[in-house]
Design a protein around this motif. Structure first.
Motif, PDB file in Angstrom:
ATOM      1  N   PRO A   1      38.353 -22.847   1.618  1.00 43.82           N
ATOM      2  CA  PRO A   1      37.018 -22.451   0.756  1.00 43.82           C
ATOM      3  C   PRO A   1      37.147 -22.563  -0.501  1.00 43.82           C
ATOM      4  O   PRO A   1      38.342 -22.542  -1.101  1.00 43.82           O
ATOM      5  CB  PRO A   1      36.623 -21.211   1.378  1.00 43.82           C
ATOM      6  N   ASP A   2      36.074 -22.501  -1.433  1.00 42.98           N
ATOM      7  CA  ASP A   2      36.071 -22.459  -2.846  1.00 42.98           C
ATOM      8  C   ASP A   2      36.855 -21.081  -3.133  1.00 42.98           C
ATOM      9  O   ASP A   2      36.744 -20.084  -2.408  1.00 42.98           O
ATOM     10  CB  ASP A   2      34.491 -22.235  -3.389  1.00 42.98           C
ATOM     11  N   GLY A   3      37.496 -21.145  -4.233  1.00 41.61           N
ATOM     12  CA  GLY A   3      38.347 -20.111  -4.794  1.00 41.61           C
ATOM     13  C   GLY A   3      39.510 -19.770  -4.121  1.00 41.61           C
ATOM     14  O   GLY A   3      40.273 -18.648  -4.537  1.00 41.61           O
ATOM     15  N   VAL A   4      40.193 -20.477  -3.156  1.00 37.71           N
ATOM     16  CA  VAL A   4      41.331 -20.378  -2.466  1.00 37.71           C
ATOM     17  C   VAL A   4      42.274 -21.510  -3.014  1.00 37.71           C
ATOM     18  O   VAL A   4      41.902 -22.438  -2.908  1.00 37.71           O
ATOM     19  CB  VAL A   4      41.115 -20.305  -0.917  1.00 37.71           C
ATOM     20  N   GLY A   5      43.467 -20.918  -3.371  1.00 31.68           N
ATOM     21  CA  GLY A   5      44.509 -21.675  -3.779  1.00 31.68           C
ATOM     22  C   GLY A   5      45.127 -22.359  -2.852  1.00 31.68           C
ATOM     23  O   GLY A   5      45.401 -21.976  -1.503  1.00 31.68           O
ATOM     24  N   HIS A   6      45.777 -23.658  -3.005  1.00 29.37           N
ATOM     25  CA  HIS A   6      46.456 -24.715  -2.144  1.00 29.37           C
ATOM     26  C   HIS A   6      47.633 -25.168  -2.702  1.00 29.37           C
ATOM     27  O   HIS A   6      47.510 -25.563  -3.908  1.00 29.37           O
ATOM     28  CB  HIS A   6      45.424 -25.505  -1.702  1.00 29.37           C
ATOM     29  N   GLY A   7      48.655 -25.209  -2.002  1.00 30.83           N
ATOM     30  CA  GLY A   7      49.749 -26.130  -2.120  1.00 30.83           C
ATOM     31  C   GLY A   7      50.469 -26.199  -0.939  1.00 30.83           C
ATOM     32  O   GLY A   7      50.280 -25.871  -0.003  1.00 30.83           O
ATOM     33  N   PHE A   8      51.595 -27.385  -1.302  1.00 34.95           N
ATOM     34  CA  PHE A   8      52.504 -27.552  -0.119  1.00 34.95           C
ATOM     35  C   PHE A   8      53.918 -28.051  -0.417  1.00 34.95           C
ATOM     36  O   PHE A   8      54.122 -28.483  -1.571  1.00 34.95           O
ATOM     37  CB  PHE A   8      51.815 -28.626   0.733  1.00 34.95           C
ATOM     38  N   LEU A   9      54.837 -27.881   0.455  1.00 33.52           N
ATOM     39  CA  LEU A   9      56.081 -28.470   0.417  1.00 33.52           C
ATOM     40  C   LEU A   9      56.077 -29.534   1.221  1.00 33.52           C
ATOM     41  O   LEU A   9      56.059 -29.280   2.423  1.00 33.52           O
ATOM     42  CB  LEU A   9      57.182 -27.332   0.637  1.00 33.52           C
ATOM     43  N   ALA A  10      56.704 -30.577   0.873  1.00 35.22           N
ATOM     44  CA  ALA A  10      56.821 -31.790   1.758  1.00 35.22           C
ATOM     45  C   ALA A  10      58.346 -31.722   2.626  1.00 35.22           C
ATOM     46  O   ALA A  10      59.298 -31.476   2.027  1.00 35.22           O
ATOM     47  CB  ALA A  10      56.973 -33.136   1.058  1.00 35.22           C
TER      48      ALA A  10
ATOM     49  N   ALA B   1      44.207 -11.970 -16.132  1.00 41.57           N
ATOM     50  CA  ALA B   1      43.945 -11.028 -17.274  1.00 41.57           C
ATOM     51  C   ALA B   1      43.011 -12.233 -18.146  1.00 41.57           C
ATOM     52  O   ALA B   1      42.209 -11.901 -19.032  1.00 41.57           O
ATOM     53  CB  ALA B   1      45.323 -10.985 -18.056  1.00 41.57           C
ATOM     54  N   ALA B   2      43.246 -13.619 -17.886  1.00 43.81           N
ATOM     55  CA  ALA B   2      42.522 -14.504 -18.792  1.00 43.81           C
ATOM     56  C   ALA B   2      41.183 -14.915 -18.473  1.00 43.81           C
ATOM     57  O   ALA B   2      40.291 -15.450 -18.902  1.00 43.81           O
ATOM     58  CB  ALA B   2      43.047 -15.912 -18.757  1.00 43.81           C
ATOM     59  N   GLY B   3      40.680 -14.173 -17.310  1.00 43.40           N
ATOM     60  CA  GLY B   3      39.471 -14.221 -16.433  1.00 43.40           C
ATOM     61  C   GLY B   3      39.231 -15.582 -16.218  1.00 43.40           C
ATOM     62  O   GLY B   3      37.872 -15.968 -15.994  1.00 43.40           O
ATOM     63  N   ALA B   4      40.023 -16.440 -15.549  1.00 42.64           N
ATOM     64  CA  ALA B   4      39.940 -17.870 -15.184  1.00 42.64           C
ATOM     65  C   ALA B   4      39.691 -17.915 -13.519  1.00 42.64           C
ATOM     66  O   ALA B   4      39.247 -18.713 -13.074  1.00 42.64           O
ATOM     67  CB  ALA B   4      41.214 -18.465 -15.428  1.00 42.64           C
ATOM     68  N   LEU B   5      39.914 -16.482 -12.873  1.00 44.74           N
ATOM     69  CA  LEU B   5      39.840 -16.705 -11.554  1.00 44.74           C
ATOM     70  C   LEU B   5      38.229 -16.500 -10.734  1.00 44.74           C
ATOM     71  O   LEU B   5      37.462 -15.946 -11.600  1.00 44.74           O
ATOM     72  CB  LEU B   5      40.796 -15.755 -10.614  1.00 44.74           C
ATOM     73  N   PRO B   6      37.777 -17.160  -9.863  1.00 48.73           N
ATOM     74  CA  PRO B   6      36.787 -16.926  -9.421  1.00 48.73           C
ATOM     75  C   PRO B   6      36.452 -15.830  -8.791  1.00 48.73           C
ATOM     76  O   PRO B   6      37.474 -15.332  -8.272  1.00 48.73           O
ATOM     77  CB  PRO B   6      36.338 -18.104  -8.328  1.00 48.73           C
ATOM     78  N   THR B   7      35.336 -15.278  -8.754  1.00 52.74           N
ATOM     79  CA  THR B   7      35.105 -14.054  -7.925  1.00 52.74           C
ATOM     80  C   THR B   7      34.535 -14.208  -6.494  1.00 52.74           C
ATOM     81  O   THR B   7      33.972 -15.244  -6.072  1.00 52.74           O
ATOM     82  CB  THR B   7      34.023 -13.069  -8.728  1.00 52.74           C
ATOM     83  N   TRP B   8      34.939 -13.255  -5.627  1.00 47.79           N
ATOM     84  CA  TRP B   8      34.397 -13.406  -4.237  1.00 47.79           C
ATOM     85  C   TRP B   8      32.801 -13.450  -4.205  1.00 47.79           C
ATOM     86  O   TRP B   8      32.460 -14.140  -3.619  1.00 47.79           O
ATOM     87  CB  TRP B   8      34.753 -11.927  -3.599  1.00 47.79           C
ATOM     88  N   GLN B   9      32.011 -12.753  -4.989  1.00 45.98           N
ATOM     89  CA  GLN B   9      30.582 -12.768  -5.015  1.00 45.98           C
ATOM     90  C   GLN B   9      30.110 -14.188  -5.265  1.00 45.98           C
ATOM     91  O   GLN B   9      29.332 -14.876  -4.933  1.00 45.98           O
ATOM     92  CB  GLN B   9      29.851 -11.936  -6.043  1.00 45.98           C
ATOM     93  N   LYS B  10      30.624 -14.848  -6.377  1.00 46.98           N
ATOM     94  CA  LYS B  10      30.226 -16.326  -6.752  1.00 46.98           C
ATOM     95  C   LYS B  10      30.384 -17.313  -5.883  1.00 46.98           C
ATOM     96  O   LYS B  10      29.643 -18.217  -5.683  1.00 46.98           O
ATOM     97  CB  LYS B  10      31.163 -16.719  -8.171  1.00 46.98           C
ATOM     98  N   VAL B  11      31.486 -16.968  -5.047  1.00 51.15           N
ATOM     99  CA  VAL B  11      31.673 -18.404  -4.065  1.00 51.15           C
ATOM    100  C   VAL B  11      30.950 -18.141  -2.584  1.00 51.15           C
ATOM    101  O   VAL B  11      31.092 -18.708  -1.581  1.00 51.15           O
ATOM    102  CB  VAL B  11      33.326 -18.510  -3.446  1.00 51.15           C
ATOM    103  N   GLY B  12      29.958 -17.008  -2.605  1.00 52.25           N
ATOM    104  CA  GLY B  12      28.933 -16.900  -1.442  1.00 52.25           C
ATOM    105  C   GLY B  12      29.727 -16.110  -0.254  1.00 52.25           C
ATOM    106  O   GLY B  12      29.069 -16.469   0.781  1.00 52.25           O
ATOM    107  N   ALA B  13      30.547 -15.325  -0.406  1.00 47.55           N
ATOM    108  CA  ALA B  13      31.041 -14.869   0.702  1.00 47.55           C
ATOM    109  C   ALA B  13      30.317 -13.451   0.927  1.00 47.55           C
ATOM    110  O   ALA B  13      29.661 -13.190  -0.039  1.00 47.55           O
ATOM    111  CB  ALA B  13      32.555 -14.510   0.134  1.00 47.55           C
TER     112      ALA B  13
END
Length: 192
Positions: free
Chosen positions: A114-123, A180-192
């Motif tokens: 969902p919105d606001g959750v980070g994703h990554g992978f290792l091949a 600290a930079a205020g760059a992350l989304p909030t739980w409320q903004k993503v409709g949770a």
């Protein structure tokens, strides 16, 4: 198709029912009606992208600022990967926690992120190919990148030696600096 919530609220692992025969197999990779029932909201694809990676390539941790946000449905269509998602939604009960799973072409397993959750992978294999079905189109300047080796997150990548990474990922800030930079989304903004 089995859809199960992960330890990250709103993120789901989707395991298809494979129908094998002498020719190979068939399965439904995405059923919007069943996914929407599980997530409790519409999922309308706006962009489909692919990546091809050599073995030991690490991509991530990435998310998109809200707005515009970007939910993803991720499937490995060739090869195999260790997929890790991280809850980056400030105020979420799972903030900073991660979920790890293996996605491979043989199982057909996918992840809904969902919105606001980070994703990554290792091949885990050469020529690993990932399909991303996304709820929004690419919008320059909205990407949020987190250091995949941030000690605060302690993600279990387990690369075989030095992983292949982009300059953007090797120079990404850690979770604390991004918060600290205020760059992350909030739980409320993503409709949770």
């Amino acid at each position: 198709m089995r859809i199960e919530e992960t330890g990250i609220p709103g993120a789901f692992a989707v395991t298809p029912h494979l129908l094998p025969d002498e020719r190979g197999s068939f399965h439904e990779g995405l059923r919007a009606d069943k996914l929407e029932q599980a997530i409790g909201a519409p999922f309308v694809p706006r962009q489909i992208s692919y990546s091809v990676s050599r073995r030991n390539t690490l991509r991530g941790i990435h998310t998109v600022a809200v707005p515009p946000g970007q939910a993803k449905y991720v499937t490995c269509v060739h090869g195999a990967l260790r997929d890790i998602i991280v809850d980056l939604r400030v105020g979420s009960p799972a903030f900073g926690r991660h979920h790890v799973c293996t996605l491979d072409a043989r199982s057909g397993r996918s992840l809904y992120i969902p919105d606001g959750v980070g994703h990554g992978f290792l091949a885990l294999a050469d020529d690993t190919r990932i399909c991303y079905v996304m709820s929004t189109v690419y919008a320059p300047g909205t990407q949020i990148d987190i250091d995949p080796f941030d000690p605060e997150l302690a993600l279990p990548w387990e690369p075989d030696g030095e992983p292949l990474m982009s300059k953007k990922d090797t120079e990404a800030p850690g979770l604390a600096a991004t918060l600290a930079a205020g760059a992350l989304p909030t739980w409320q903004k993503v409709g949770a």
